[in-house]
Scaffold this active site. Sequence first.
Site, short mmCIF file in Angstrom:
data_model
loop_
_atom_site.label_atom_id
_atom_site.label_comp_id
_atom_site.label_asym_id
_atom_site.label_seq_id
_atom_site.Cartn_x
_atom_site.Cartn_y
_atom_site.Cartn_z
N LEU A 105 11.39 -0.48 2.18
CA LEU A 105 11.59 -0.23 0.75
C LEU A 105 13.04 0.17 0.56
O LEU A 105 13.61 0.87 1.40
CB LEU A 105 10.68 0.90 0.26
CG LEU A 105 9.19 0.61 0.14
CD1 LEU A 105 8.42 1.91 -0.12
CD2 LEU A 105 8.91 -0.39 -0.96
N ASP A 106 13.65 -0.23 -0.56
CA ASP A 106 15.05 0.12 -0.75
C ASP A 106 15.20 1.58 -1.16
O ASP A 106 14.22 2.29 -1.41
CB ASP A 106 15.76 -0.84 -1.71
CG ASP A 106 15.25 -0.74 -3.14
OD1 ASP A 106 14.81 0.34 -3.56
OD2 ASP A 106 15.33 -1.76 -3.86
N LEU A 107 16.43 2.02 -1.22
CA LEU A 107 16.75 3.44 -1.44
C LEU A 107 16.08 4.01 -2.68
O LEU A 107 15.57 5.14 -2.67
CB LEU A 107 18.27 3.61 -1.55
CG LEU A 107 18.80 5.02 -1.79
CD1 LEU A 107 18.57 5.91 -0.59
CD2 LEU A 107 20.29 4.97 -2.14
N ASN A 108 16.06 3.25 -3.77
CA ASN A 108 15.57 3.76 -5.05
C ASN A 108 14.10 3.42 -5.31
O ASN A 108 13.62 3.61 -6.42
CB ASN A 108 16.44 3.23 -6.18
CG ASN A 108 17.86 3.75 -6.08
OD1 ASN A 108 18.08 4.93 -5.87
ND2 ASN A 108 18.84 2.86 -6.20
N SER A 109 13.41 2.90 -4.29
CA SER A 109 11.98 2.63 -4.40
C SER A 109 11.19 3.70 -3.65
O SER A 109 11.71 4.34 -2.74
CB SER A 109 11.65 1.24 -3.84
OG SER A 109 12.34 0.24 -4.54
#
Length: 234
Positions: A105-109
């Site tokens: 998952l990316d940083l902001n997810s």
Amino acid sequence: MASKRARLDQFLAGKLQVPRKSVRFMLLAGRVSVDNMIIKDMDLQLDEFSQVCVDGAALQNNQPCYLMLNKPVGVVSATKDDIHKTALELLHGIKLEMLHIAGRLDLNSSGLLLITNDARWSEALMSPDNKVSKKYLVTLANPIDETYISAFAGGMYFAFEGITTQAAGFEILSEYQARVSLKEGKYHQIKRMFGRFRNPVIGLHREAIGELVLDETLAPGEFRHLTPAEIALF
């Protein structure tokens, strides 16, 4: 991450720092056991969870580990990072050696993140051939309507990669929230698909991978071991 496989004679020679000839004598003498069985076949293939002993002393005794983490926003799906806290840093009390992340998952997810040391299990989970669905709760900056449903179901063409996305499930939950189901994971795919409507994603939370659903009792940053039934899903 590829499964770590090796021939028994190669493994023993490397671990014990002895020549292959010595390994052959050890095997013929019945001094080597693999998974509690005396083994004399030097060509036997081992993996990272083969239990290997010489004269009763363990040379390899790794145990499989399967974890689910409720990843918070601001934590990276990585084993090391010089700037941000990593998902593995949240696994207090867990031996981190050999662990890797299965489906990032990316940083902001936020949401369901699976972490394991079993490469074959994670390969089955992430293989495009298995078409494992991922479900996301998406919060948007602008209102959504039913035109999104057909657009996501029909796939979208991205000229930069020259690809058309597979059909995606789309369920409207409220004026600003939807549940999106994908069987692929292109780079920032959900954000880019909503970008076609000029509707910024302000929240992206993974709820499930296949039939494995994020445990609602886990607060952001908390984790637990998977149950045998959950492990068997993949």
